[in-house]
Design an enzyme around this catalytic site. Sequence first.
Site, PDB file in Angstrom:
ATOM      1  CE  LYS A  63      -2.045  -2.037   3.439  1.00  0.00           C
ATOM      2  NZ  LYS A  63      -1.710  -3.444   3.133  1.00  0.00           N
ATOM      3  CB  ILE A  64       3.595   2.476   2.219  1.00  0.00           C
ATOM      4  CG1 ILE A  64       2.682   2.467   3.449  1.00  0.00           C
ATOM      5  CG2 ILE A  64       4.536   3.684   2.267  1.00  0.00           C
ATOM      6  CD1 ILE A  64       3.370   2.170   4.761  1.00  0.00           C
TER       7      ILE A  64
ATOM      8  CG  ASP B 119       6.455  -6.725  -3.434  1.00  0.00           C
ATOM      9  OD1 ASP B 119       6.248  -7.920  -3.131  1.00  0.00           O
ATOM     10  OD2 ASP B 119       5.964  -5.772  -2.805  1.00  0.00           O
TER      11      ASP B 119
ATOM     12  CB  CYS C  32       9.914  -4.691   2.244  1.00  0.00           C
ATOM     13  SG  CYS C  32      11.547  -4.321   2.875  1.00  0.00           S
ATOM     14  N   PRO C  33       8.011  -4.949   4.765  1.00  0.00           N
ATOM     15  CG  PRO C  33       6.768  -6.914   5.040  1.00  0.00           C
ATOM     16  CD  PRO C  33       7.273  -5.959   3.990  1.00  0.00           C
TER      17      PRO C  33
ATOM     18  CB  THR D 140       9.638   5.531   5.563  1.00  0.00           C
ATOM     19  OG1 THR D 140       9.189   4.907   4.354  1.00  0.00           O
ATOM     20  CG2 THR D 140      10.231   6.884   5.253  1.00  0.00           C
ATOM     21  CB  SER D 141      10.310  -0.213   5.717  1.00  0.00           C
ATOM     22  OG  SER D 141      11.686  -0.513   5.771  1.00  0.00           O
ATOM     23  NE  ARG D 142       7.907  -1.524  12.154  1.00  0.00           N
ATOM     24  CZ  ARG D 142       6.969  -0.641  11.826  1.00  0.00           C
ATOM     25  NH1 ARG D 142       7.282   0.455  11.150  1.00  0.00           N
ATOM     26  NH2 ARG D 142       5.711  -0.815  12.188  1.00  0.00           N
TER      27      ARG D 142
ATOM     28  CG  ASP E 132      10.044   8.133   9.909  1.00  0.00           C
ATOM     29  OD1 ASP E 132      10.210   9.188  10.562  1.00  0.00           O
ATOM     30  OD2 ASP E 132       9.030   7.417  10.021  1.00  0.00           O
TER      31      ASP E 132
ATOM     32  CD  GLU F 244      12.054   2.905  15.518  1.00  0.00           C
ATOM     33  OE1 GLU F 244      12.471   3.269  14.406  1.00  0.00           O
ATOM     34  OE2 GLU F 244      10.837   2.855  15.808  1.00  0.00           O
TER      35      GLU F 244
ATOM     36  CG  HIS G  95       8.677   5.124  13.776  1.00  0.00           C
ATOM     37  ND1 HIS G  95       9.110   3.841  13.972  1.00  0.00           N
ATOM     38  CD2 HIS G  95       7.569   5.007  12.998  1.00  0.00           C
ATOM     39  CE1 HIS G  95       8.296   2.987  13.371  1.00  0.00           C
ATOM     40  NE2 HIS G  95       7.351   3.687  12.760  1.00  0.00           N
TER      41      HIS G  95
HETATM   42  P1  NAD Z   1       1.962  -3.921   2.777  1.00  0.00           P
HETATM   43  O1  NAD Z   1       1.777  -5.226   3.457  1.00  0.00           O
HETATM   44  O2  NAD Z   1       0.790  -3.309   2.064  1.00  0.00           O
HETATM   45  O3  NAD Z   1       3.177  -4.010   1.725  1.00  0.00           O
HETATM   46  C1  NAD Z   1       4.395  -4.615   2.002  1.00  0.00           C
HETATM   47  C2  NAD Z   1       4.948  -5.118   0.675  1.00  0.00           C
HETATM   48  O4  NAD Z   1       6.279  -5.588   0.906  1.00  0.00           O
HETATM   49  C3  NAD Z   1       4.149  -6.287   0.090  1.00  0.00           C
HETATM   50  O5  NAD Z   1       3.815  -6.015  -1.254  1.00  0.00           O
HETATM   51  C4  NAD Z   1       5.095  -7.465   0.213  1.00  0.00           C
HETATM   52  O6  NAD Z   1       4.933  -8.415  -0.844  1.00  0.00           O
HETATM   53  C5  NAD Z   1       6.433  -6.759   0.142  1.00  0.00           C
HETATM   54  N1  NAD Z   1       7.541  -7.584   0.613  1.00  0.00           N
HETATM   55  C6  NAD Z   1       7.524  -8.611   1.505  1.00  0.00           C
HETATM   56  N2  NAD Z   1       8.737  -9.155   1.606  1.00  0.00           N
HETATM   57  C7  NAD Z   1       9.544  -8.468   0.757  1.00  0.00           C
HETATM   58  C8  NAD Z   1      10.911  -8.568   0.410  1.00  0.00           C
HETATM   59  N3  NAD Z   1      11.692  -9.526   0.936  1.00  0.00           N
HETATM   60  N4  NAD Z   1      11.411  -7.683  -0.479  1.00  0.00           N
HETATM   61  C9  NAD Z   1      10.610  -6.749  -1.041  1.00  0.00           C
HETATM   62  N5  NAD Z   1       9.317  -6.602  -0.767  1.00  0.00           N
HETATM   63  C10 NAD Z   1       8.781  -7.453   0.135  1.00  0.00           C
HETATM   64  O7  NAD Z   1       2.501  -2.927   3.881  1.00  0.00           O
HETATM   65  P2  NAD Z   1       2.512  -1.335   3.866  1.00  0.00           P
HETATM   66  O8  NAD Z   1       1.276  -0.815   4.506  1.00  0.00           O
HETATM   67  O9  NAD Z   1       2.863  -0.847   2.520  1.00  0.00           O
HETATM   68  O10 NAD Z   1       3.702  -1.041   4.908  1.00  0.00           O
HETATM   69  C11 NAD Z   1       5.009  -1.453   4.639  1.00  0.00           C
HETATM   70  C12 NAD Z   1       5.859  -1.303   5.894  1.00  0.00           C
HETATM   71  O11 NAD Z   1       6.015   0.077   6.186  1.00  0.00           O
HETATM   72  C13 NAD Z   1       5.217  -1.875   7.179  1.00  0.00           C
HETATM   73  O12 NAD Z   1       5.443  -3.269   7.301  1.00  0.00           O
HETATM   74  C14 NAD Z   1       5.916  -1.098   8.258  1.00  0.00           C
HETATM   75  O13 NAD Z   1       7.079  -1.787   8.658  1.00  0.00           O
HETATM   76  C15 NAD Z   1       6.299   0.218   7.576  1.00  0.00           C
HETATM   77  N6  NAD Z   1       5.545   1.379   8.102  1.00  0.00           N
HETATM   78  C16 NAD Z   1       6.258   2.431   8.603  1.00  0.00           C
HETATM   79  C17 NAD Z   1       5.592   3.538   9.099  1.00  0.00           C
HETATM   80  C18 NAD Z   1       6.320   4.746   9.638  1.00  0.00           C
HETATM   81  O14 NAD Z   1       5.710   5.585  10.310  1.00  0.00           O
HETATM   82  N7  NAD Z   1       7.602   4.899   9.364  1.00  0.00           N
HETATM   83  C19 NAD Z   1       4.184   3.557   9.096  1.00  0.00           C
HETATM   84  C20 NAD Z   1       3.506   2.452   8.570  1.00  0.00           C
HETATM   85  C21 NAD Z   1       4.189   1.360   8.071  1.00  0.00           C
END
Ligand code: NAD
Length: 331
Positions: A154-155, A174, A205-206, A232-234, A258, A263, A295
């Site tokens: 989604k992001i 992905d 990615c997560p 901005t993921s983890r 981020d 952290e 974050h």
């Molecule tokens: P999502 O589940 O919609 O999308 C995650 C995508 O990553 C999926 O399409 C999945 O197939 C892909 N993925 C899984 N393993 C992978 C890999 N090894 N290599 C590449 N891609 C891979 O999740 P989202 O809502 O888009 O959120 C993504 C991440 O962003 C969350 O898991 C979270 O860690 C992080 N996040 C951060 C903040 C922030 O404030 N900084 C806020 C929300 C989410």
Amino acid sequence: MKVAVFSTQSYDRTAFTEANQSFTHQLIFLQQPLNSQTASLAKGCQAVCVFVNDKLDKACLEQLAAMGIHTIALRCAGYNNVCLVSAQALAIKVVYVPDYAPEGIAEHAVGLILALNRQLHRAYNRVRDNNFMLSGMLGFNLHGKTVGVVGTGKIGEAFCRIMQGFGCSVIAYDPEPNPNCQQMGVEYMDFQRLISCADIISLHCPLTAKTRYLIDDKALSIMKPGVMLINTSRGAVLDTQAAIKHLKNGKIGYLGLDVYEHEAALFFSDRSAQILQDDMFSRLLTMPNVLITGHQAFFTAEAITTIANTTLANITAIQQGANCINEVTAP
Ligand code: NAD
């Protein structure tokens, strides 16, 4: 349900109290993070509500289960901080908020790109110091650059759309390509190729066993010289020590974070009167081409309201024995 809400800040209290007028759960707000040392604070509750840096490992979950807690409501999109296997074995349900404001997080990633490229963080201080020299402020046009996106959920999808608007060529990796991105003309390729030909790489990615240190010394060494890297993921998707090495040798031209792998010991608290003990983080802070936010990518008015409403609706669904669409189970 009686819910212990851990790691609460004033804005959580405000948003949850307002949203709860339609749900009437009994919310106990606690400032402390949840971990195996603080789990006993949830005594008497049936559920705990937690955030990104609460640590719900086996030891913590066993204590929660022993106190009769049967629901964990994450008020975030990632669930890497919960041992899902232990939760399942202990019959604890885990619910989360998968989709609260993906555009806001993508926009923050873009904010980091723009600030780093045009040195906005440095320009702010320079102008306040009556220094109007432009030396050291040279940027580049985003138009025509190649942007690599790791994770197009989604992001990532929202991020791809924005970067295409800048006239960038967007490529992605992905394991499960997103049809919406394919339709937009995002070109999918393998990870090695993506990281070796992108001018800007953004991580969406997560954090999983497979993505921990996905960006390590080896990955960094095949990137383009002067690459811009945005996370901005983890935090632990990036090996910070390796990033410091490649910032020092110039391989990384810009780093926007981020999130940070350690952290939990820093973020969401005012530590301005303390001596920072984290030398890796301190080293990053000395570099002019590194921009760190604590974050905050999720932190928009829209997100906070949606997070509170969805979290409380998730708890209600569990309470009513209904199927909660936002339940996560062990893979
Ligand atoms: P999502 O589940 O919609 O999308 C995650 C995508 O990553 C999926 O399409 C999945 O197939 C892909 N993925 C899984 N393993 C992978 C890999 N090894 N290599 C590449 N891609 C891979 O999740 P989202 O809502 O888009 O959120 C993504 C991440 O962003 C969350 O898991 C979270 O860690 C992080 N996040 C951060 C903040 C922030 O404030 N900084 C806020 C929300 C989410």
